[in-house]
Design an enzyme around this catalytic site. Structure first.
Site, PDB file in Angstrom:
ATOM      1  N   ARG A  27       0.706  -1.275  -0.076  1.00 34.69           N
ATOM      2  CA  ARG A  27       0.110   0.052  -0.016  1.00 34.69           C
ATOM      3  C   ARG A  27       0.894   1.361  -0.067  1.00 34.69           C
ATOM      4  O   ARG A  27       0.295   2.191  -0.010  1.00 34.69           O
ATOM      5  CB  ARG A  27      -0.863  -0.199   1.351  1.00 34.69           C
ATOM      6  N   HIS A 165      10.767  25.829  22.945  1.00 36.58           N
ATOM      7  CA  HIS A 165      11.774  25.939  23.904  1.00 36.58           C
ATOM      8  C   HIS A 165      12.237  24.615  24.268  1.00 36.58           C
ATOM      9  O   HIS A 165      11.534  23.803  24.583  1.00 36.58           O
ATOM     10  CB  HIS A 165      11.714  26.712  24.954  1.00 36.58           C
ATOM     11  N   HIS A 167      12.572  21.248  25.617  1.00 32.87           N
ATOM     12  CA  HIS A 167      12.109  20.794  27.013  1.00 32.87           C
ATOM     13  C   HIS A 167      11.757  19.165  26.927  1.00 32.87           C
ATOM     14  O   HIS A 167      11.212  18.973  26.081  1.00 32.87           O
ATOM     15  CB  HIS A 167      11.432  21.771  27.956  1.00 32.87           C
ATOM     16  N   GLN A 169       9.590  16.150  29.813  1.00 32.70           N
ATOM     17  CA  GLN A 169       8.865  16.364  31.084  1.00 32.70           C
ATOM     18  C   GLN A 169       9.078  14.940  31.731  1.00 32.70           C
ATOM     19  O   GLN A 169       9.820  14.079  31.135  1.00 32.70           O
ATOM     20  CB  GLN A 169       7.266  16.251  30.749  1.00 32.70           C
ATOM     21  N   GLN A 324      -1.424  -0.224  12.275  1.00 39.80           N
ATOM     22  CA  GLN A 324      -1.324  -0.815  11.001  1.00 39.80           C
ATOM     23  C   GLN A 324      -0.213   0.305  10.360  1.00 39.80           C
ATOM     24  O   GLN A 324      -0.084   1.391  10.504  1.00 39.80           O
ATOM     25  CB  GLN A 324      -2.452  -0.510   9.907  1.00 39.80           C
TER      26      GLN A 324
HETATM   27  P1  H2U Z   1       4.648  20.237  26.498  1.00 38.77           P
HETATM   28  O1  H2U Z   1       5.992  19.862  26.474  1.00 38.77           O
HETATM   29  O2  H2U Z   1       3.711  19.332  26.332  1.00 38.77           O
HETATM   30  O3  H2U Z   1       4.222  21.674  25.747  1.00 38.77           O
HETATM   31  O4  H2U Z   1       4.275  20.826  27.992  1.00 38.77           O
HETATM   32  C1  H2U Z   1       4.908  21.850  28.794  1.00 38.77           C
HETATM   33  C2  H2U Z   1       4.493  21.496  30.176  1.00 38.77           C
HETATM   34  O5  H2U Z   1       4.977  23.108  30.947  1.00 38.77           O
HETATM   35  C3  H2U Z   1       3.145  21.502  30.400  1.00 38.77           C
HETATM   36  O6  H2U Z   1       3.122  20.232  31.220  1.00 38.77           O
HETATM   37  C4  H2U Z   1       3.900  23.007  31.850  1.00 38.77           C
HETATM   38  C5  H2U Z   1       2.707  22.753  31.256  1.00 38.77           C
HETATM   39  O7  H2U Z   1       1.703  22.352  32.376  1.00 38.77           O
HETATM   40  N1  H2U Z   1       4.121  24.617  32.112  1.00 38.77           N
HETATM   41  C6  H2U Z   1       4.431  25.077  33.343  1.00 38.77           C
HETATM   42  O8  H2U Z   1       4.880  24.393  34.410  1.00 38.77           O
HETATM   43  N2  H2U Z   1       4.605  26.493  33.592  1.00 38.77           N
HETATM   44  C7  H2U Z   1       4.113  27.213  33.006  1.00 38.77           C
HETATM   45  O9  H2U Z   1       4.248  28.526  33.105  1.00 38.77           O
HETATM   46  C8  H2U Z   1       3.541  27.176  31.584  1.00 38.77           C
HETATM   47  C9  H2U Z   1       3.725  25.599  31.075  1.00 38.77           C
HETATM   48 ZN    ZN Z   2      12.662  29.917  25.275  1.00 36.41          ZN
END
Ligand code: H2U
Ligand code: ZN
Length: 352
Positions: A27, A165, A167, A169, A324
């Site tokens: 496919r 930026h 980052h 978690q 899939q």
């Molecule tokens: P993402 O990587 O999924 O965008 O998540 C960024 C995290 O940063 C998100 O879990 C946190 C959000 O809750 N955050 C803070 O802790 N403080 C802030 O001022 C904005 C975002």
């Molecule tokens: Zn930044």
């Protein structure tokens, strides 16, 4: 030896979960008249006064970031899990069941530079991120309430990342979540049967076959797993069977930084775009038990399929039946293997 089923629809078993994926190689050539999603390669400033992750800036919760120069970790201001949840549960006969879940969420800024991604950071800077992941894993895993630490990154708007930026978690919680739980069961069964880690034996087989390897160094191998779901999904496996980041030697942590750099540069080069993905480590639970069956690895799940704008959707059939894919894992690995490990945005003057 190529897969003997490569021209026919077939299903492959995911060793780590026991689940199946449907592969439909024929496919891959079908015409496409659907959505064209645009992912512009935006140039970003080194510092953005509006960014809540940049050094010195104020975050949504009112906290101010320090003027950090390498990495920076803070408690998520909108944490999905909290340590102070009451120990409560609710059941309605044997039909409905809920339990309070305690935990902690943190955000890890990889660099003070707003304009970089992990792929664009140098290996030494990535190494510092590896060190932070390791110390965070140790710290969060040592809480008596915490039985699993999930380190991950969502990269790119298409993956729901709210801020460019660089980052990631960390969510740490009281119970082992679904995916690592499935992997725990599969790895335990294999280890009990053979005395080897499942991924140790799988890696040895992949190295012997050579079909799905993307790149490797003395300590880590990046490959497209036999059962990959996402078009360019990869698995980064440590050569030595260690349960978590905590057991890595200094040389292995350097090896992890090196393989990450090389793999992520290849991804960016694939479609000449800052490649979106969700990625994260799977490691032994921090439940106070020994986990000799657990073998540290990183999953990278990127959604792009054919270009910077054409992605794989996991919709109708995948939501209702099973995952899939069209492109074979062997074809994806061959494509990733051919790519350069010099980032396409590198200026000649910068490398000199
Ligand atoms: P993402 O990587 O999924 O965008 O998540 C960024 C995290 O940063 C998100 O879990 C946190 C959000 O809750 N955050 C803070 O802790 N403080 C802030 O001022 C904005 C975002
Ligand atoms: Zn930044």
């Amino acid at each position: 030896m190529a897969c003997s089923l490569e021209n026919y629809p077939h299903r492959r078993r995911n060793l780590l979960t026991g689940e199946w994926v449907l592969v439909s190689p024929h496919r891959a050539q079908r015409p496409w008249q659907g959505q064209l999603e645009s992912l512009p390669v935006a140039t970003r400033p080194v510092y953005d006064p509006q960014c809540y992750l940049c050094p010195g800036n104020e975050r949504a919760g009112g906290h101010r970031n320090p003027h950090y120069t390498e990495t920076f970790v803070f408690d998520n201001d909108f944490a999905a899990l909290r340590l102070d949840a009451p120990a409560a549960q609710e059941t309605f006969g044997d039909l409905l069941e809920a339990h309070a879940e305690r935990g902690l969420c943190r955000v890890v800024c990889f660099s003070p530079r707003h304009d970089l991604t992990l792929a664009e950071m140098d290996t030494d800077a990535i190494r510092r991120v590896v060190e932070v992941w390791t110390t965070q894993h140790a710290e969060l895993g040592s809480f008596p309430e915490i039985r699993y630490v999930q380190i991950f990154e969502n990269k790119g708007e298409v993956m729901g990342c709210s801020n460019p930026h660089p980052h990631g978690q960390i969510w740490a919680q009281e119970t082992i979540p679904n995916e690592p739980w499935k992997e725990t069961l599969q790895q335990q069964a294999y280890y009990n049967r053979t005395g080897n880690t499942l991924l140790g034996d799988y890696l040895a087989l992949e190295l012997r076959l050579g079909l799905r390897i993307v790149c490797e160094n003395a300590h880590f191998v990046a490959l497209v797993p036999y059962w990959a779901i996402w078009p360019f999904e990869t698995l980064v496996v440590s050569r030595r069977p260690v349960p978590s980041l905590l057991e890595l030697t200094e040389a292995e942590r350097q090896g992890l930084a090196d393989i990450l750099k090389r793999l992520l540069v290849r991804y960016d080069n694939l479609f000449q775009v800052s490649f979106p993905y969700s990625a994260g480590f799977h490691q032994a639970p921090t439940d106070g038990q020994q986990h000799p069956e657990w073998h540290l690895h990183l999953h990278v799940y990127p959604p792009l399929l054919r270009s910077a704008t054409i992605r794989k959707f996991m919709v109708g059939y995948e939501m209702l039946a099973m995952p899939q894919r069209d492109l074979t894992p062997e074809a994806a690995a061959a494509q990733l293997r051919r790519l350069s490990e010099i980032h396409f945005r590198t200026e000649p003057s910068v490398t000199a």
